[in-house]
Design a protein around this motif. Structure first.
Motif, PDB file in Angstrom:
ATOM      1  N   SER A  11      -4.041  45.454   5.337  1.00 63.14           N
ATOM      2  CA  SER A  11      -2.894  44.819   5.985  1.00 63.14           C
ATOM      3  C   SER A  11      -2.121  44.071   4.903  1.00 63.14           C
ATOM      4  O   SER A  11      -2.681  43.717   3.861  1.00 63.14           O
ATOM      5  N   LYS A  16      -7.027  42.262   6.981  1.00 63.69           N
ATOM      6  CA  LYS A  16      -7.615  43.342   7.769  1.00 63.69           C
ATOM      7  C   LYS A  16      -7.560  44.649   6.982  1.00 63.69           C
ATOM      8  O   LYS A  16      -6.745  44.826   6.090  1.00 63.69           O
ATOM      9  N   TRP A  52      -0.033  50.229   7.362  1.00 64.42           N
ATOM     10  CA  TRP A  52       0.416  49.006   8.030  1.00 64.42           C
ATOM     11  C   TRP A  52       1.911  48.821   7.801  1.00 64.42           C
ATOM     12  O   TRP A  52       2.417  49.103   6.707  1.00 64.42           O
ATOM     13  N   ASP A  55       5.271  43.855   7.966  1.00 66.59           N
ATOM     14  CA  ASP A  55       5.015  42.569   8.626  1.00 66.59           C
ATOM     15  C   ASP A  55       3.606  42.477   9.212  1.00 66.59           C
ATOM     16  O   ASP A  55       3.222  41.452   9.752  1.00 66.59           O
ATOM     17  N   ALA A  57       2.424  43.850  11.825  1.00 66.13           N
ATOM     18  CA  ALA A  57       2.404  43.880  13.288  1.00 66.13           C
ATOM     19  C   ALA A  57       2.096  45.270  13.841  1.00 66.13           C
ATOM     20  O   ALA A  57       1.730  45.400  15.005  1.00 66.13           O
ATOM     21  N   ARG A  58       2.246  46.322  13.028  1.00 72.63           N
ATOM     22  CA  ARG A  58       2.063  47.683  13.505  1.00 72.63           C
ATOM     23  C   ARG A  58       1.250  48.502  12.515  1.00 72.63           C
ATOM     24  O   ARG A  58       1.278  48.240  11.319  1.00 72.63           O
ATOM     25  N   GLU A  72       1.304  48.905  18.205  1.00 72.89           N
ATOM     26  CA  GLU A  72       1.811  47.534  18.116  1.00 72.89           C
ATOM     27  C   GLU A  72       0.560  46.657  18.160  1.00 72.89           C
ATOM     28  O   GLU A  72      -0.062  46.502  19.219  1.00 72.89           O
ATOM     29  N   TRP A  73       0.167  46.129  17.003  1.00 71.60           N
ATOM     30  CA  TRP A  73      -1.103  45.426  16.853  1.00 71.60           C
ATOM     31  C   TRP A  73      -1.254  44.273  17.843  1.00 71.60           C
ATOM     32  O   TRP A  73      -2.237  44.186  18.555  1.00 71.60           O
ATOM     33  N   GLU A  74      -0.299  43.370  17.907  1.00 67.77           N
ATOM     34  CA  GLU A  74      -0.398  42.204  18.787  1.00 67.77           C
ATOM     35  C   GLU A  74      -0.342  42.583  20.260  1.00 67.77           C
ATOM     36  O   GLU A  74      -1.071  42.040  21.082  1.00 67.77           O
ATOM     37  N   ALA A  75       0.546  43.508  20.618  1.00 66.75           N
ATOM     38  CA  ALA A  75       0.753  43.867  22.022  1.00 66.75           C
ATOM     39  C   ALA A  75      -0.263  44.888  22.527  1.00 66.75           C
ATOM     40  O   ALA A  75      -0.413  45.064  23.735  1.00 66.75           O
ATOM     41  N   GLY A  76      -0.955  45.542  21.623  1.00 68.47           N
ATOM     42  CA  GLY A  76      -1.908  46.565  22.026  1.00 68.47           C
ATOM     43  C   GLY A  76      -1.240  47.805  22.606  1.00 68.47           C
ATOM     44  O   GLY A  76      -1.835  48.543  23.371  1.00 68.47           O
TER      45      GLY A  76
END
Length: 179
Positions: A11, A16, A52, A55, A57-58, A72-76
């Motif tokens: 990441s 990560k 990655w 940012d 996030a994805r 979308e990592w945060e939103a799943g």
């Protein structure tokens, strides 16, 4: 559970690791090694590349089934991009995160817009399978490398080329399926 990994990526913040292989993307904590879980368990086909977004996030990956997937990592949330006609071998984000590119066995490179989630360019010129792609640091050029191997349905080739593409950023305003 064993996991045969084909590609790995850090990441952007180094916290990560993501790896892809048979039917899924795995993510681990880079400090502890703890498994943070699969992204999309049991997706179709073998995944070849993982990257990655700048940012963090994805996570993008590409598959034998001709698709590119972005988690979308945060939103799943999982977004699937179709348009390639064969195995997709590599995926790479532009430095600003506004686009990503994918290289395919059919000899094409596709550039996708991450705001509209639409294909904005199809780059043709390789006679062989495109196995690697990378963006220039300023995001204005894309390099792709092809492999020398017979490709089923496309005949044999002896391409063995690296191509540098000037890629303008064409912003599209299209409706999306995102809510």
């Amino acid at each position: 559970m064993s996991f045969q990994t084909r590609d790995v990526a850090w990441s952007p913040d180094g916290s990560k690791l993501a790896g892809c292989g048979e039917h899924r993307v795995e993510v681990w904590d880079a400090t502890t090694g703890a498994r943070l879980g699969p992204l999309g368990d049991d997706v179709s086909g073998t995944l070849h590349s993982v990257a990655w977004s700048p940012d963090g996030a994805r996570v993008a990956s590409c598959s034998d089934d001709g698709t590119v997937m972005v988690w979308e990592w945060e939103a799943g949330e999982l977004l699937t991009f179709t348009g390639h006609e064969d195995r997709v071998r590599d995926v790479a984000w532009s430095p600003d995160g506004g686009r990503f590119a994918s290289g395919c066995d059919d000899g094409t490179v596709k550039v996708w817009d991450t705001e509209s989630y639409a294909e904005i360019h199809t780059l043709k010129g390789h006679e062989g399978a495109v196995w690697s792609i990378a963006w220039s640091p300023d995001g204005t050029r894309l390099v792709s490398g092809s492999r020398d191997e017979p490709i089923p349905l496309y005949g044999s080739c002896r391409d063995r080329t690296v191509k540098v593409w000037a890629v303008s950023y064409t912003h599209l305003t299209l409706p999306t399926n995102r809510e």
